[in-house]
Motif scaffolding. Structure first.
Motif, mmCIF file in Angstrom:
data_model
loop_
_atom_site.group_PDB
_atom_site.id
_atom_site.type_symbol
_atom_site.label_atom_id
_atom_site.label_comp_id
_atom_site.label_asym_id
_atom_site.label_seq_id
_atom_site.Cartn_x
_atom_site.Cartn_y
_atom_site.Cartn_z
ATOM 1 N N ALA A 413 0.886 -1.122 0.019
ATOM 2 C CA ALA A 413 -0.297 0.120 -0.023
ATOM 3 C C ALA A 413 1.047 1.172 0.359
ATOM 4 N N VAL A 414 2.193 0.967 0.979
ATOM 5 C CA VAL A 414 2.742 2.437 0.826
ATOM 6 C C VAL A 414 3.296 2.433 -0.451
ATOM 7 N N PHE A 415 3.784 1.438 -1.293
ATOM 8 C CA PHE A 415 4.297 1.413 -2.190
ATOM 9 C C PHE A 415 3.363 1.497 -3.298
ATOM 10 N N MET A 416 2.364 1.560 -3.708
ATOM 11 C CA MET A 416 1.313 1.598 -4.461
ATOM 12 C C MET A 416 1.201 3.204 -4.103
ATOM 13 N N ALA A 417 1.411 3.994 -3.167
ATOM 14 C CA ALA A 417 0.896 5.621 -2.829
ATOM 15 C C ALA A 417 2.278 6.436 -3.609
ATOM 16 N N THR A 705 -6.993 0.740 -9.761
ATOM 17 C CA THR A 705 -5.061 -0.301 -9.947
ATOM 18 C C THR A 705 -5.328 0.782 -7.903
ATOM 19 N N THR A 706 -5.375 1.686 -7.471
ATOM 20 C CA THR A 706 -4.329 2.546 -6.530
ATOM 21 C C THR A 706 -5.740 2.212 -5.434
ATOM 22 N N ILE A 707 -6.940 2.547 -5.473
ATOM 23 C CA ILE A 707 -7.611 3.793 -4.734
ATOM 24 C C ILE A 707 -7.699 2.354 -3.298
ATOM 25 N N PHE A 708 -7.948 0.591 -4.083
ATOM 26 C CA PHE A 708 -8.470 0.042 -3.516
ATOM 27 C C PHE A 708 -7.213 -1.102 -3.350
ATOM 28 N N ILE A 759 -7.206 11.528 -7.668
ATOM 29 C CA ILE A 759 -6.847 10.144 -7.538
ATOM 30 C C ILE A 759 -5.534 9.897 -7.029
ATOM 31 N N GLY A 760 -5.022 10.476 -7.003
ATOM 32 C CA GLY A 760 -3.273 10.502 -6.043
ATOM 33 C C GLY A 760 -3.585 10.255 -4.420
ATOM 34 N N ILE A 761 -4.022 11.414 -4.680
ATOM 35 C CA ILE A 761 -4.894 11.339 -2.436
ATOM 36 C C ILE A 761 -5.677 10.511 -2.060
ATOM 37 N N LEU A 762 -6.617 10.628 -3.084
ATOM 38 C CA LEU A 762 -7.338 9.731 -2.069
ATOM 39 C C LEU A 762 -7.011 8.716 -2.258
ATOM 40 N N SER A 763 -6.074 7.530 -3.913
ATOM 41 C CA SER A 763 -5.797 6.954 -2.735
ATOM 42 C C SER A 763 -4.860 6.201 -1.462
ATOM 43 N N VAL A 764 -4.401 7.479 -1.256
ATOM 44 C CA VAL A 764 -3.362 7.255 0.053
ATOM 45 C C VAL A 764 -4.446 7.474 1.110
ATOM 46 N N ILE A 765 -5.697 7.695 0.994
ATOM 47 C CA ILE A 765 -6.652 7.696 2.510
ATOM 48 C C ILE A 765 -7.631 6.371 2.393
ATOM 49 N N THR A 766 -7.766 5.817 1.575
ATOM 50 C CA THR A 766 -8.836 4.992 0.601
ATOM 51 C C THR A 766 -8.063 3.461 1.605
ATOM 52 N N ASN A 767 -7.032 4.145 0.990
ATOM 53 C CA ASN A 767 -5.136 2.395 1.464
ATOM 54 C C ASN A 767 -5.380 2.551 2.778
ATOM 55 N N ALA A 768 -5.460 3.637 4.093
ATOM 56 C CA ALA A 768 -5.517 3.739 4.928
ATOM 57 C C ALA A 768 -6.079 3.140 5.785
ATOM 58 N N PHE A 769 -7.691 3.194 5.591
ATOM 59 C CA PHE A 769 -9.096 2.792 6.037
ATOM 60 C C PHE A 769 -8.981 1.746 5.366
ATOM 61 N N VAL A 770 -8.566 1.198 4.103
ATOM 62 C CA VAL A 770 -8.539 -0.478 4.072
ATOM 63 C C VAL A 770 -8.200 -1.356 5.578
ATOM 64 N N ILE A 771 -6.952 -0.643 5.614
ATOM 65 C CA ILE A 771 -5.866 -1.921 6.078
ATOM 66 C C ILE A 771 -6.249 -1.533 7.236
ATOM 67 N N ALA A 772 -6.513 -0.743 7.964
ATOM 68 C CA ALA A 772 -6.957 0.167 9.571
ATOM 69 C C ALA A 772 -8.633 -0.816 9.755
ATOM 70 N N ILE A 773 -9.221 -0.694 9.398
ATOM 71 C CA ILE A 773 -10.639 -1.788 9.337
ATOM 72 C C ILE A 773 -10.835 -1.980 8.656
ATOM 73 N N THR A 774 -11.036 -2.583 7.113
ATOM 74 C CA THR A 774 -11.422 -4.173 6.390
ATOM 75 C C THR A 774 -10.282 -4.989 6.824
ATOM 76 N N SER A 775 -9.288 -4.713 6.872
ATOM 77 C CA SER A 775 -8.590 -5.941 7.254
ATOM 78 C C SER A 775 -8.205 -6.300 8.574
ATOM 79 N N ASP A 776 -7.076 -7.377 9.087
ATOM 80 C CA ASP A 776 -7.506 -8.003 10.845
ATOM 81 C C ASP A 776 -5.804 -7.063 10.710
ATOM 82 N N PHE A 777 -5.430 -7.115 10.060
ATOM 83 C CA PHE A 777 -4.104 -6.082 10.154
ATOM 84 C C PHE A 777 -3.709 -5.785 11.652
ATOM 85 N N ILE A 778 -4.703 -4.784 11.588
ATOM 86 C CA ILE A 778 -4.049 -3.990 13.802
ATOM 87 C C ILE A 778 -4.705 -5.125 14.119
ATOM 88 N N PRO A 779 -5.665 -5.935 14.175
ATOM 89 C CA PRO A 779 -6.110 -6.801 15.248
ATOM 90 C C PRO A 779 -5.169 -8.018 15.872
#
Length: 937
Positions: A413-417, A705-708, A759-779
């Motif tokens: 996610a960091v790489f794609m941003a 390609t970038t947002i999700f 779109i590049g700015i929005l992708s940073v925000i959405t990927n942060a929320f996907v990792i933090a909320i959608t995935s189980d990485f943080i739990p």
């Protein structure tokens, strides 16, 4: 001055403004013309046609069989007053003859706009353009008007339009190399001899020598014509430039009395002309091989080196594309090629993340525990019909989730941003190099014309233009604001329509889960959630495609309602609306699955419901990420497949149907006799919005390609494979299926660059929320450092994840179910006795605690960690993006040096050329004996 070859009759003559020389036998010329008139297609523009009243000038019309009768010659002989100069001035030959056809106009004889068309054509002749009419072989009602621009007209308007033309070969400056570096270069060159040649580069012997790319250029000037490299006046201006000049003339010719009754576009709008286009340069196919016989024309060369599927792995011949189609289309393909090339590292890293998940699958502690949890019984995911299920039944989904949600996901996610920023910054550098090579650095768009609709609406109110100093229609500020408010309200309403469509999909998912859970087929019954997600995605795709048609009409209506002043303002406004509509339409359901699915469902015994009836859908026991992956994968594949079919399949079918009708009416043997203008007329016209659809498709793909991308690392790989096909599809479409578009200039990709940055700015925000909320990485991270076996030790390996699955599940007492939620089965099929408890995904207290089903401390720790991760991730990535933008200059250093040196050399060359001209004039005066003693040295 010269000899004119007429079917073997060589007539040596001198064409003079006052007529032929006295020793030329005029009757001999007429006899020769009568002999060849049966085989040659020529036009006799009688003097009476210029001063005739408004009527359809059928005297200029060929009968359609590509032959003329000798009546024209007899009429010429009978006139007696027509001079040879006037006769030969109006001859227009086919592309195989001496004169080029620079532009084609098409109209129907049955069209009632005869008077406007006749005035327009009379003014065309007054501007110096030569014209000829010919009827269609298929339909005698269709008339083709062929236009040719002589050298004098081309030179005059090229000077007015500031067309840059070559005047001196470039001198490449080689910096001084040290001996040590020279030795290294020699060793490297020896090593390269053993390596294979670069297979992606095109054969230089196949491509023509594009002279304007190796020469310094300057705005064309007739006074300094001796400075320019003119080997042949007929080929000095290439076909694209000639067509652009003719189009420029046609846009400024009046067709009726009145200050606004001017230009070809208005005649196309009111139906006076049916079509207007430049000609393709012959056929794109040849019986002979291009390797042995060479290319027959630039179109054939483009087909073999660019549009053919056999060269899919080679670089694009951008200089040839620019020369044939113009800078605007060339910049699109340059951007598309750059975007495709930049996708290679993104696709490689995304594939690496996926393969990393495959390799570490057997060592994943979480998926192991899910697959081994045969004694953990999960609560039903829907009311009544859904049964209890073992957690181990979701073993496959847990493994698939690990393929996309693993330790490398955050890095990707960091790489794609960062990749999105690097892509845009390096594109600016690439665009600067292209603009330099194509002489676009100092090019500025000329003052645009006002749209006819704007003039018609506001013709009563005028004010002075601050640039031109001429009066022009004026739109009041209050009127403009009211129209913008209405347009914004329409945009808001259409976004509400999108949300309503998503709401309908949500209701479908809620209702269908119960239906599939009670299905008689065991395969669907046991996979009710996956079946629900798959069918919902397919239905959502159909709704997306249907709404896209509606959005185009609404965007067109709202843009016309705003009454933009110029075409560029209209295009920018329409582009923003269409992008906003399609972006929301395409991504709304994806946003729902990523951030809302399973987040607000409540818990067993206290479910939240829609309209107090339908229970909201829950995530799969293995998590919500699998639903997001399915959504993105299906939408990407289906949409790209559909777009490719519509881009190529639809024009192919239309052109095939046209050829089929012609064969049925006229026989297949007539097909090869069609002239080039009729072949081009039967092709499909370019999209009315230009390159809008091509750009929009790629921009929406860039968003996917970038947002999700954190949820679907294979998105760059799918985009790369699609773009490799897309380049050749677009090339094939432009070369073979479309009429030749008018060559137009542009400095960059326009408003699309700003959309890409957004779109590049929005992708940073959405990927942060996907990792933090959608995935189980943080739990998982919180459990490893705070609650797992390694708590307090600063470790987070797989051994620290032992017990994570059990800690992430809460306990529910089955007797606390609501009456409408209580399942039909009591769960006795698992242990032989009715179940008393079941498990569900959440961090809640047990039913025996002081506050039953209240949030635990672990829930608040996970929530705090998620919020902290979002803040840290966004600030870190934004800092990296801004740092990269600052460190990468917009202009490469070598390009800046080349520009400075070129400016210096051009000044020197112009001085030397002028000095050389003065010296030649001085020598000629001395030679002729006209030198004076008081001359300057």
């Amino acid at each position: 001055e010269g000899g004119v070859d007429l079917q073997g009759y060589q007539l040596d003559m001198q064409i003079l403004p006052d007529g032929p020389k006295s020793d030329v036998d005029f009757s001999e010329i007429l006899n020769a013309i009568q002999e060849m008139a049966k085989d040659v297609n020529i036009l006799f523009d009688e003097l009476e046609a210029v001063n005739s009243p408004c009527k359809d000038d059928d005297s200029l019309l060929h009968p359609g069989n590509l032959t003329s009768t000798s009546d024209d010659a007899s009429r010429l002989e009978a006139g007696g007053e027509v001079r040879v100069y006037d006769f030969f001035k109006n001859i227009i030959l086919d592309p195989d003859g001496k004169c080029r056809i620079d532009y084609i106009l098409v109209y129907r004889k049955s069209n009632p706009q005869t008077e406007k068309r006749e005035v327009f054509e009379r003014n065309i002749r007054a501007e110096g353009l030569q014209m000829e009419k010919e009827s269609s072989l298929i339909n005698s009602d269709i008339i083709f008007v062929k236009l040719h621009a002589p050298w004098e007209v081309l030179g005059r308007y090229a000077e007015q339009m500031n067309v840059r033309m070559p005047f001196r070969r470039k001198i490449y400056y080689l910096p001084r190399r040290y001996k040590f570096m020279s030795r290294i270069d020699k060793q490297i060159s020896r090593f390269r001899r053993w390596l294979p040649k670069k297979p992606m580069r095109l054969d230089k012997e196949t491509l023509p020598d594009l002279e304007e790319n190796d020469c310094y250029t300057a705005p064309f000037s007739q006074q300094r014509i001796h400075h320019f490299i003119i080997h042949n006046k007929d080929t000095f201006f290439n076909n694209a430039t000639r067509s652009r000049i003719v189009h420029h003339i046609l846009q400024r010719i009046k067709y009726e009395e009145g200050k606004n009754k001017i230009g070809l576009n208005r005649l196309l709008t009111n139906g006076s002309y049916e079509a207007a286009f430049p000609l393709h340069e012959g056929s794109y196919r040849s019986k002979n091989s291009i390797r042995t016989h060479g290319a027959e024309n630039h179109r054939h060369l483009l087909y073999e080196c660019w549009a053919s599927w056999g060269v899919w792995y080679k670089y694009q011949p951008l200089d040839l594309v620019r020369r044939y189609f113009g800078e605007k289309i060339g910049l699109y393909f340059a951007w598309l090629g750059w975007y495709t090339g930049m996708l290679f590292p993104a696709a490689f890293i995304g594939l690496f993340v996926f393969l990393y998940g495959v390799v570490t699958l057997d060592h994943c502690q979480v998926s192991k525990e899910v697959c081994q949890a045969t004694d953990i019984i999960m609560c039903p995911v829907c009311d009544k019909y859904c049964p209890f299920m073992r957690l181990s039944d979701s073993c496959v989904y847990a493994k698939v989730t690990h393929l996309f949600d693993n330790g490398a996901t955050v890095f990707f996610a960091v790489f794609m941003a960062v990749w999105a920023t690097v892509f845009l910054e390096f594109w600016k550098r690439r665009r600067a190099v292209i603009a330099y090579d194509w002489d676009l650095i100092d090019w500025e768009e000329e003052e645009e014309e006002i749209r006819p609709q704007f003039e018609a609406k506001y013709s009563k109110k005028e004010r002075m233009n601050p640039i031109s100093g001429k009066p022009e229609p004026y739109q009041a500020f209050a009127d403009k604001c009211s129209r913008l408010i209405v347009s914004a309200s329409g945009i808001f309403f259409m976004i509400c329509v999108v949300i309503a469509a998503v709401f309908g999909i949500v209701i479908y998912r809620v209702v269908t889960v119960s239906t599939f859970a009670a299905f008689k087929w065991a395969l669907i019954r046991n996979n009710s959630q996956v079946a629900t997600t798959g069918t919902a995605v397919c239905i959502n795709f159909c709704i997306i495609m249907l709404l896209n048609v509606l959005y185009e009409k609404v965007a067109l209506l709202l843009t016309n309602l705003e009454q933009p002043r110029t075409e560029s303002e209209w295009e920018n406004s329409f582009t923003l609306k269409m992008f906003l509509f399609q972006f929301v339409n395409l991504n709304s359901s994806t946003f729902y699955i990523a951030f809302f699915l399973g987040r607000f469902t409540g818990h067993p015994g206290a479910y939240l419901r829609l309209i107090n009836r339908w229970r909201l859908e829950e995530c799969h026991p293995s998590g919500c990420l699998i639903d997001l992956c399915m959504q993105m994968g299906i939408i990407m594949v289906l949409k790209q497949t559909w777009n490719n079919f519509m881009e190529l399949g639809y024009p192919l079918i239309q052109n095939w149907w046209t050829r089929r009708k012609v064969r049925q009416e006229h026989g297949s043997e007539r097909k090869i006799r069609f002239p080039q203008w009729e072949k081009d007329y039967n092709l499909q016209p370019m999209n009315a919005y230009g390159l809008f659809d091509e750009y929009l498709e790629m921009i929406l793909q860039f968003g996917f390609t970038t947002i999700f991308v954190a949820a679907f690392p294979l998105a760059p790989l799918l985009a790369l494979l699609n773009n490799i096909i897309e380049i050749r599809l677009d090339a094939y479409k432009f070369v073979t299926q479309w009429r030749r578009p008018l060559a137009s200039r542009a400095k960059d990709i326009g408003i699309w660059y700003g959309i890409l940055e957004g779109i590049g700015i929005l992708s940073v925000i959405t990927n942060a929320f996907v990792i933090a909320i959608t995935s189980d990485f943080i739990p998982r991270l919180v459990y490893a450092y705070k609650y797992g076996p390694c708590a307090g030790q600063g470790e987070a390996g797989q051994k620290c994840m032992v017990g994570y699955v059990n800690a992430s599940l809460s306990v529910f007492r089955i007797s606390d179910f609501e009456n409408r939620s209580e399942p039909e089965s009591d769960g006795s099929e698992f242990s032989g006795t009715p179940l008393k408890y079941c498990r569900y995904r959440d961090y809640r207290d047990s039913p025996h605690s002081l506050v039953p089903y209240g949030y635990t401390l672990q829930f608040w720790h996970v929530l705090a960690a998620r919020l902290a991760f979002i803040i840290v991730f966004e600030h870190l990535v934004f800092c990296i993006k801004h740092l990269i933008s600052y460190l990468i200059p917009d202009l490469p250093k070598d390009l800046r040096d080349r520009m400075r040196r070129e400016k210096y050399l051009i000044q020197e060359m112009m001085y030397e050329a002028e000095l050389e001209r003065l010296q030649k004039e001085r020598k000629e005066r001395k030679k002729n004996g006209k030198a004076h003693h008081n001359e300057w040295p």
